[in-house]
Design a protein around this motif. Structure first.
Motif, PDB file in Angstrom:
ATOM      1  N   GLN A  37     -21.177  91.834  45.091  1.00 20.41           N
ATOM      2  CA  GLN A  37     -21.706  92.067  43.659  1.00 20.41           C
ATOM      3  C   GLN A  37     -22.558  90.882  43.195  1.00 20.41           C
ATOM      4  OE1 GLN A  37     -20.796  94.164  40.874  1.00 20.41           O
ATOM      5  NE2 GLN A  37     -19.885  95.859  42.175  1.00 20.41           N
ATOM      6  N   ILE A  38     -23.629  91.065  42.436  1.00 19.41           N
ATOM      7  CA  ILE A  38     -24.160  89.899  41.764  1.00 19.41           C
ATOM      8  C   ILE A  38     -24.795  90.161  40.126  1.00 19.41           C
ATOM      9  CG2 ILE A  38     -25.428  89.378  43.994  1.00 19.41           C
ATOM     10  CD1 ILE A  38     -27.898  90.430  42.920  1.00 19.41           C
ATOM     11  N   ILE A  39     -24.968  89.315  39.548  1.00 25.92           N
ATOM     12  CA  ILE A  39     -25.389  89.292  38.254  1.00 25.92           C
ATOM     13  C   ILE A  39     -26.585  88.824  37.912  1.00 25.92           C
ATOM     14  CG2 ILE A  39     -24.653  88.666  35.918  1.00 25.92           C
ATOM     15  CD1 ILE A  39     -21.880  88.403  36.759  1.00 25.92           C
ATOM     16  N   LEU A  40     -27.403  89.444  37.195  1.00 25.49           N
ATOM     17  CA  LEU A  40     -28.914  88.934  37.051  1.00 25.49           C
ATOM     18  C   LEU A  40     -29.087  89.265  35.504  1.00 25.49           C
ATOM     19  CD1 LEU A  40     -30.818  90.481  40.018  1.00 25.49           C
ATOM     20  CD2 LEU A  40     -30.097  87.989  39.540  1.00 25.49           C
ATOM     21  N   TRP A  41     -29.854  88.309  35.188  1.00 19.88           N
ATOM     22  CA  TRP A  41     -30.155  88.135  33.582  1.00 19.88           C
ATOM     23  C   TRP A  41     -31.676  88.786  33.698  1.00 19.88           C
ATOM     24  CZ3 TRP A  41     -27.186  87.485  29.377  1.00 19.88           C
ATOM     25  CH2 TRP A  41     -25.961  86.556  29.806  1.00 19.88           C
ATOM     26  N   GLY A  49     -31.086  93.855  29.336  1.00 24.82           N
ATOM     27  CA  GLY A  49     -30.807  92.479  28.995  1.00 24.82           C
ATOM     28  C   GLY A  49     -30.169  91.850  30.619  1.00 24.82           C
ATOM     29  N   ARG A  50     -29.409  92.378  30.974  1.00 28.29           N
ATOM     30  CA  ARG A  50     -28.335  92.030  32.218  1.00 28.29           C
ATOM     31  C   ARG A  50     -27.940  93.261  32.979  1.00 28.29           C
ATOM     32  NH1 ARG A  50     -22.838  91.686  32.336  1.00 28.29           N
ATOM     33  NH2 ARG A  50     -21.992  89.646  33.146  1.00 28.29           N
ATOM     34  N   LEU A  51     -28.058  92.936  34.309  1.00 30.67           N
ATOM     35  CA  LEU A  51     -27.449  93.898  35.153  1.00 30.67           C
ATOM     36  C   LEU A  51     -26.351  93.365  36.023  1.00 30.67           C
ATOM     37  CD1 LEU A  51     -30.755  95.693  36.407  1.00 30.67           C
ATOM     38  CD2 LEU A  51     -28.874  96.412  34.876  1.00 30.67           C
ATOM     39  N   GLN A  52     -25.257  93.954  36.608  1.00 31.43           N
ATOM     40  CA  GLN A  52     -24.267  93.700  37.419  1.00 31.43           C
ATOM     41  C   GLN A  52     -24.116  94.877  38.203  1.00 31.43           C
ATOM     42  OE1 GLN A  52     -20.646  92.384  35.822  1.00 31.43           O
ATOM     43  NE2 GLN A  52     -19.629  92.324  37.935  1.00 31.43           N
ATOM     44  N   GLY A  53     -24.552  94.496  39.702  1.00 25.15           N
ATOM     45  CA  GLY A  53     -24.094  95.460  40.383  1.00 25.15           C
ATOM     46  C   GLY A  53     -24.125  95.232  42.098  1.00 25.15           C
ATOM     47  N   VAL A  54     -24.016  96.078  43.092  1.00 24.36           N
ATOM     48  CA  VAL A  54     -24.088  95.861  44.387  1.00 24.36           C
ATOM     49  C   VAL A  54     -25.273  95.536  44.855  1.00 24.36           C
ATOM     50  CG1 VAL A  54     -23.378  96.482  46.522  1.00 24.36           C
ATOM     51  CG2 VAL A  54     -21.903  97.226  44.517  1.00 24.36           C
ATOM     52  N   LEU A  55     -25.571  94.280  45.787  1.00 30.00           N
ATOM     53  CA  LEU A  55     -26.794  94.235  46.280  1.00 30.00           C
ATOM     54  C   LEU A  55     -26.883  94.875  47.537  1.00 30.00           C
ATOM     55  CD1 LEU A  55     -29.332  91.932  46.597  1.00 30.00           C
ATOM     56  CD2 LEU A  55     -27.735  90.524  47.930  1.00 30.00           C
TER      57      LEU A  55
END
Length: 201
Positions: free
Chosen positions: A44-48, A3-9
């Motif tokens: 770092q970014i966060i995507l739904w 449902g959600r990811l946070q990681g390095v682009l």
């Protein structure tokens, strides 16, 4: 389900990114509105996330804001609207614009989106008008992508042209849409918006 990811682009191209999360690279498709606001690689970014699992694929669709994911899920419930077309709609119309288009019955605005014909646009208006009537955009979640304050020199025109092509426009159409637009002081997102307005005239 994811449902959600946070990681390095680690990689970005118009319409998709790769996020590194503890050594695993997740490929995520996303609308141009999210792509245009991405920070530099290494940040770092966060995507739904909306995840689609099929026999032959495990697909991830990412959104900068929760409201965009909610609208995407409403769009793909409409007969004839798949994830690719839903992304094209959210690339051409920001979430608040889309809500206004639906509530005002603006058929013309929908038919400007690549892949949307008159019948499909009419179906969208009928199916979504009542369903989205109670939505209040100002009350929706507004989690934005973290953007680095210092952006590197970028060929915004080339990025905007590639983004338009990924949206469904022919290369000649994308080039023509950008040809008369002043690029000085405009980032990729501004150029995309101006080009889409030019095409709609």
């Amino acid at each position: 389900m994811i449902g959600r990811l946070q990681g390095v682009l680690v990689e970005k191209q118009p319409s998709w990114v790769i996020l590194d999360i503890q050594g695993v690279g997740y490929e995520v498709e996303l609308p141009l509105s999210a792509f245009a606001n991405l920070p530099v690689t290494g940040e770092q970014i966060i995507l739904w996330i909306h995840q689609v699992i099929r026999e032959d694929a495990n697909l991830l669709y990412g959104f900068a804001r929760l409201e965009d994911r909610q609208l995407f899920r409403e769009l793909i419930k409409v007969s004839g609207i798949g994830p690719k077309v839903a992304l094209a709609i959210l690339s051409s119309l920001e979430s608040r614009q889309l809500l206004n288009v639906i509530q005002n019955g603006d058929l013309q605005a929908l038919t400007r989106v690549p892949g949307i014909g008159k019948k499909t646009a009419e179906r969208l208006l009928v199916d979504l008008k009542d369903r989205l009537k109670s939505w209040q955009p100002q009350q929706m979640a507004k989690l934005e992508l973290p953007v680095d304050a210092q952006q590197p020199t970028t060929d915004h025109r080339a990025e905007a042209e590639a983004a338009l092509i990924s949206l469904g426009y022919k290369p000649t159409e994308a080039s023509r849409a950008l040809s008369g637009i002043e690029t000085e002081g405009r980032d990729t997102q501004a150029l995309i918006k101006a080009a889409l307005q030019s095409v709609s005239r």
